[in-house]
Design a protein around this motif. Structure first.
Motif, mmCIF file in Angstrom:
data_model
loop_
_atom_site.group_PDB
_atom_site.id
_atom_site.type_symbol
_atom_site.label_atom_id
_atom_site.label_comp_id
_atom_site.label_asym_id
_atom_site.label_seq_id
_atom_site.Cartn_x
_atom_site.Cartn_y
_atom_site.Cartn_z
ATOM 1 N N ARG A 138 6.980 -72.268 59.219
ATOM 2 C CA ARG A 138 6.106 -71.179 59.653
ATOM 3 C C ARG A 138 4.720 -71.299 59.024
ATOM 4 N NH1 ARG A 138 8.249 -66.379 57.796
ATOM 5 N NH2 ARG A 138 9.980 -67.390 56.756
ATOM 6 N N ILE A 139 4.688 -71.758 57.779
ATOM 7 C CA ILE A 139 3.384 -71.951 57.129
ATOM 8 C C ILE A 139 2.581 -73.026 57.864
ATOM 9 C CG2 ILE A 139 2.304 -72.923 55.072
ATOM 10 C CD1 ILE A 139 4.258 -71.422 53.379
ATOM 11 N N GLU A 140 3.259 -74.139 58.186
ATOM 12 C CA GLU A 140 2.556 -75.237 58.855
ATOM 13 C C GLU A 140 2.060 -74.822 60.235
ATOM 14 O OE1 GLU A 140 5.284 -78.605 56.578
ATOM 15 O OE2 GLU A 140 5.386 -78.399 58.764
ATOM 16 N N ILE A 141 2.882 -74.075 60.965
ATOM 17 C CA ILE A 141 2.476 -73.615 62.303
ATOM 18 C C ILE A 141 1.316 -72.624 62.185
ATOM 19 C CG2 ILE A 141 3.230 -72.277 64.316
ATOM 20 C CD1 ILE A 141 6.014 -73.520 63.907
ATOM 21 N N ALA A 142 1.387 -71.741 61.202
ATOM 22 C CA ALA A 142 0.312 -70.765 61.015
ATOM 23 C C ALA A 142 -0.994 -71.448 60.664
ATOM 24 C CB ALA A 142 0.711 -69.782 59.918
ATOM 25 N N GLN A 143 -0.926 -72.508 59.854
ATOM 26 C CA GLN A 143 -2.145 -73.223 59.477
ATOM 27 C C GLN A 143 -2.754 -73.950 60.675
ATOM 28 O OE1 GLN A 143 -0.597 -75.589 56.231
ATOM 29 N NE2 GLN A 143 -1.220 -74.079 54.690
ATOM 30 N N ARG A 144 -1.909 -74.421 61.574
ATOM 31 C CA ARG A 144 -2.410 -75.151 62.750
ATOM 32 C C ARG A 144 -2.906 -74.215 63.845
ATOM 33 N NH1 ARG A 144 2.093 -78.637 62.253
ATOM 34 N NH2 ARG A 144 3.106 -77.605 64.016
ATOM 35 N N VAL A 148 1.448 -66.505 62.749
ATOM 36 C CA VAL A 148 2.684 -66.744 61.995
ATOM 37 C C VAL A 148 3.865 -66.535 62.940
ATOM 38 C CG1 VAL A 148 4.095 -66.050 60.033
ATOM 39 C CG2 VAL A 148 1.597 -65.919 59.889
ATOM 40 N N PRO A 149 4.669 -67.568 63.182
ATOM 41 C CA PRO A 149 5.791 -67.403 64.113
ATOM 42 C C PRO A 149 6.887 -66.532 63.525
ATOM 43 C CG PRO A 149 5.847 -69.578 63.140
ATOM 44 C CD PRO A 149 4.580 -68.934 62.657
ATOM 45 N N ARG A 150 7.730 -66.058 64.394
ATOM 46 C CA ARG A 150 8.857 -65.215 64.015
ATOM 47 C C ARG A 150 9.842 -66.012 63.169
ATOM 48 N NH1 ARG A 150 11.414 -60.622 66.338
ATOM 49 N NH2 ARG A 150 13.661 -60.837 66.530
ATOM 50 N N ARG A 151 10.512 -65.329 62.233
ATOM 51 C CA ARG A 151 11.501 -66.008 61.387
ATOM 52 C C ARG A 151 12.712 -66.431 62.210
ATOM 53 N NH1 ARG A 151 11.884 -62.805 55.711
ATOM 54 N NH2 ARG A 151 13.326 -64.491 55.285
ATOM 55 N N LEU A 152 13.358 -67.477 61.758
ATOM 56 C CA LEU A 152 14.613 -67.912 62.354
ATOM 57 C C LEU A 152 15.703 -67.800 61.288
ATOM 58 C CD1 LEU A 152 13.493 -71.118 64.298
ATOM 59 C CD2 LEU A 152 13.939 -68.838 65.237
#
Ligand SMILES: [Zn+2]
Length: 235
Positions: A138-144, A148-152
């Motif tokens: 989620r951190i990597e996706i948020a930085q890109r 912030v994506p939903r938790r899994l």
């Protein structure tokens, strides 16, 4: 599925007695909807019993099981957990939230002030590793992408599949593996004490088909209480 939200009127439109009655009706409808979605349907009860060992208490093996809510209807954090993506079901009457328990175990399980039993996944490392990897993802996706994506979280099937891959249960096993703990002797006096799970020799884990995150939520709820630490003599 979640019940569709009932639209509420604005405060300014609720000034007349007529409007107030309508608001009361709306609140009643919301409460009724929430209550009904927390109940297990006849079909859900049947499936919960069939998939979790039949007409026996999942904890002590006694007959005539009730279907207990693992996350209880009094748990005010349920909606927050659903919204955060921390649960794999969205209403309390879901089969993933059901556990067959005899009346004694059900009462002890529901007693949050003086809990009698809890159960937690045997493979806690799996859940910790899963969270660490999901957090990093989620951190990597948020930085890109900025969002912030939903938790899994692991579903019942994912936990079961992990146990099979690791050889921790047989390939024919149904459900995930859980340690069961009896926290106090709540059993009727005629019960043979050596048969009490957690106090006697019957300490083997049990298979359960419900949501592991529900079991963890319940366990954290109890472990966070003062009564737990007093019962464990660890405070
Ligand atoms: Zn029982």
């Amino acid at each position: 599925m979640l019940s569709p939200p009932v639209p509420l009127s604005t405060e300014s439109s609720l000034s007349s007695p007529c409007r107030k009655r309508k608001r009361s009706d709306v609140e009643s409808t919301v409460a009724s909807s929430t209550w009904s979605s927390s109940l297990f349907s006849r079909k859900a009860k049947q499936n919960i019993v069939e998939r979790n060992g039949g007409e026996h208490c999942w904890h002590c093996g006694a007959g005539a099981p009730h279907i207990a809510h693992v996350i209880g209807r009094e748990d005010g954090s349920f909606r927050d957990y659903v919204a955060s993506g921390l649960l794999t079901f969205d209403h309390l009457g879901d089969e993933q939230n059901g556990l067959p328990l005899c009346p004694s175990c059900h009462q002890a399980f529901d007693d949050l002030n003086n809990p009698g039993l809890i159960f937690i996944p045997t493979a806690l490392d799996y859940f910790i590793d899963f969270e660490v990897k999901d957090y990093q993802s989620r951190i990597e996706i948020a930085q890109r992408h900025g969002d912030v994506p939903r938790r899994l979280v692991p579903t019942p099937q994912m936990y079961s599949d992990y146990l099979k891959r690791e050889g921790l249960v047989s390939s024919e096993a149904v459900g995930g593996l859980y340690c069961r703990y009896t926290l106090r002797d709540f059993f009727p006096i005629h019960v043979v004490k050596s048969a009490i799970p957690g106090l006697g020799p019957f300490q083997e884990p049990g298979l359960w088909c419900g949501a592991p995150m529900a079991a963890l939520r319940r366990a954290f709820q109890i472990i966070g209480s003062l009564q737990w630490w007093e019962s464990q003599n660890l405070n």
